[in-house]
Design an enzyme around this catalytic site. Sequence first.
Site, PDB file in Angstrom:
ATOM      1  N   ASP A  25       5.640  -6.453  13.307  1.00 45.00           N
ATOM      2  CA  ASP A  25       5.636  -6.628  11.849  1.00 45.00           C
ATOM      3  C   ASP A  25       6.393  -7.857  11.326  1.00 45.00           C
ATOM      4  OD1 ASP A  25       4.489  -4.167  12.292  1.00 45.00           O
ATOM      5  OD2 ASP A  25       5.991  -3.016  11.200  1.00 45.00           O
ATOM      6  N   LYS A  85      -1.183  -1.119  10.561  1.00 46.75           N
ATOM      7  CA  LYS A  85      -0.668   0.242  10.597  1.00 46.75           C
ATOM      8  C   LYS A  85       0.026   0.559   9.272  1.00 46.75           C
ATOM      9  CE  LYS A  85       3.758  -1.062  12.733  1.00 46.75           C
ATOM     10  NZ  LYS A  85       4.639  -0.557  11.664  1.00 46.75           N
ATOM     11  N   CYS A 118      10.754   0.547  11.778  1.00 45.65           N
ATOM     12  CA  CYS A 118       9.697   0.487  12.788  1.00 45.65           C
ATOM     13  C   CYS A 118      10.220   0.254  14.203  1.00 45.65           C
ATOM     14  CB  CYS A 118       8.679  -0.579  12.401  1.00 45.65           C
ATOM     15  SG  CYS A 118       7.817  -0.183  10.852  1.00 45.65           S
TER      16      CYS A 118
END
Length: 205
Positions: A25, A85, A118
């Site tokens: 990310d 996601k 995450c």
Amino acid sequence: MRSGHNTMSGIGRLSTNGSVLLLCDMQEKFRPNIFQFTNIVSNAARLLQASRILGIPPIVTEQYPKGLGPTVPELGAEGLTAHAKTKFTMMSEEVEKEMLALGNPKQAILCGIETQACIACTTFDLLEKGIEVHIVADAVSSRSQTDRLFALSRLRQSGAFLTTTEAVLLQLVQDAKHPKFREIQKLMAQPSPDTGLLAFIKHCL
């Protein structure tokens, strides 16, 4: 203060065989808000270059790219499929399938953001699957340095190994006679920048 690791983790010796590089990310909308963003991405980019030199497969994810934008270009991930996601883990169904296609790697080298979100959830999922996790401390970050450092401490307690960019590079080649050492050495021409980890190290000693 030294916490024990799960027995499945062994001593944490990295190998090019059975490893995967996870890049989590690192997206445009995070750029202005993540502590040490530029240096974090720079270190992750070096690890991606090394993975290509050494034949370690990389996997890239993006958190809700419609709102948070694409992966930043300086990571150098062009040509890689970024898995979109919404969950706070990299281990989506698509990533699970890719890991299976890779023969279920035994070790994961983990970089990206955010550490308390995450990175943490990915680490928990990987550890539960029996995969050894190496979190590259100078290639992960958060909006808050407090969240970053406490998350690293928490993940260490759970059994993840904490390491640095240069340590990973050296451990993967292990020998100056390695046929790819010169290429890896070029990635270490400049020392890694200080990303504010000294306070964490003082806490751990």
